[in-house]
Design an enzyme around this catalytic site. Sequence first.
Site, PDB file in Angstrom:
ATOM      1  N   GLN A 175      34.785  41.268  41.626  1.00  0.00           N
ATOM      2  CA  GLN A 175      33.467  41.338  42.250  1.00  0.00           C
ATOM      3  C   GLN A 175      32.961  42.760  42.445  1.00  0.00           C
ATOM      4  OE1 GLN A 175      34.838  38.136  45.295  1.00  0.00           O
ATOM      5  NE2 GLN A 175      32.608  38.024  45.297  1.00  0.00           N
ATOM      6  N   HIS A 213      42.705  36.589  43.318  1.00  0.00           N
ATOM      7  CA  HIS A 213      41.450  36.253  43.992  1.00  0.00           C
ATOM      8  C   HIS A 213      40.551  35.546  42.984  1.00  0.00           C
ATOM      9  CE1 HIS A 213      38.704  37.318  47.518  1.00  0.00           C
ATOM     10  NE2 HIS A 213      37.960  36.586  46.697  1.00  0.00           N
ATOM     11  N   ASN A 263      44.156  33.499  46.946  1.00  0.00           N
ATOM     12  CA  ASN A 263      42.938  33.439  47.735  1.00  0.00           C
ATOM     13  C   ASN A 263      42.301  32.050  47.656  1.00  0.00           C
ATOM     14  OD1 ASN A 263      40.575  34.995  49.100  1.00  0.00           O
ATOM     15  ND2 ASN A 263      39.584  33.872  47.435  1.00  0.00           N
ATOM     16  N   GLU A 264      42.050  31.473  48.815  1.00  0.00           N
ATOM     17  CA  GLU A 264      41.349  30.195  48.940  1.00  0.00           C
ATOM     18  C   GLU A 264      41.798  29.149  47.914  1.00  0.00           C
ATOM     19  OE1 GLU A 264      37.210  31.753  50.998  1.00  0.00           O
ATOM     20  OE2 GLU A 264      37.125  30.967  48.962  1.00  0.00           O
TER      21      GLU A 264
END
Length: 403
Positions: A18, A112, A156-157
């Site tokens: 990102q 991620h 991540n998540e």
Amino acid sequence: MLNFPDNFLWGAATAGHQVEGNNINSNWWEMEHAPNTHVAEPSGDAADSYHRYREDIGLLASLGMNCYRFSIEWSRIEPERGVFSRAALDHYRRMIDTCLEFGVEPIVTLMHFTVPRWFQHDGFWRAGDAADLFARYTETALGILTDRVKYVCTINEPNIAAMLAGGEDASNLVAYGLPHPDLQVADALLESHRRSREVLSQVSGIKSGWTVATQAFQPTDEDGSEEMVHKFGYVRDGWYSEAAQGDDFVGVQAYTRNFIGPEGPKKRSDDIETTLTGWEFFPPAAELGIRDVWKRSGQTPVMVTENGIATADDERRIAYTDGALRGIHAAISDGIDVLGYQHWSLLDNYEWAAGYRPTFGLIEWDKETFKRHPKPSAHWFGRVAQANALPDASGASQDEQRS
């Protein structure tokens, strides 16, 4: 003053894809450039943080924060199956060393969302050797973590990752369309997390856990909504918090809430305040996430690894964060072990399928020169971090505190 515990971690978070730019060997780069993609725009140079990380870390420290959560990119470290880049490993080693130079605690995320293209092509998380491959990647990264990094987020998540795998398109990553998760992927992510933790446990001093996107599922006043909250929410949220039992910590990533009726999710009222992602402006999300995870995980220590809003109105970012921190303080006051708070995000960044429109950052940057410009919220948050406390009375109105 509302004082936070000694050694509380105050910081901000980013993810490699990102902010770094040109992550060309990742599955997301491939998806961004695929014909008829649902992705709004490609990531391109992003914030060029791959080259400007020293400036970003120095800026974070100068603002008053003492930790930085960032991810290392598997697709850079292992661009082809079994081929590892010493240069990429050294890059992330330098990032960690720069954090320590500036007195910033590095909190490293191993995965991620993005994975190498070859991993996607070879079966993704459904492949029989997925956990072996993730364990091997963890082993490869271990050398740059040893004696430098105290906290490692493995995955991540995973709950959002499993829902994406079960959904129709990548837009759910921002919209949280909440499709039914792919349970095979969920099981593979849990196995991969546990195998990764086994590898990390070889190093004394490393604490590891995964991060859960807590979604504050709440029942409506309709008959059957309470039962549906459990049925709908458990496979999308609660199971992952329960799976964190025995971990060193669990990350809470909270943004908004979701109302559940007897048939499932309810459409939000048109008269509520929403953010640039279409989510409800709901500061209590962090506190609710902390309390739920603490209970479900058997009182595993909690770290808020993401919390924030996408908005062009920085005053609303301050109001949201102030409200969230007051809720977190209330949870701590009730005896919950909260290790720290990382705001999402340090920089305005590439918000996956939504592109660059949703702005979550404490710092904006010029798209031509990449010059960084801290927002008023960055200075406000830095003062809170330096004080390790909030004033007793919020600067926000009582109506805002109740919203």
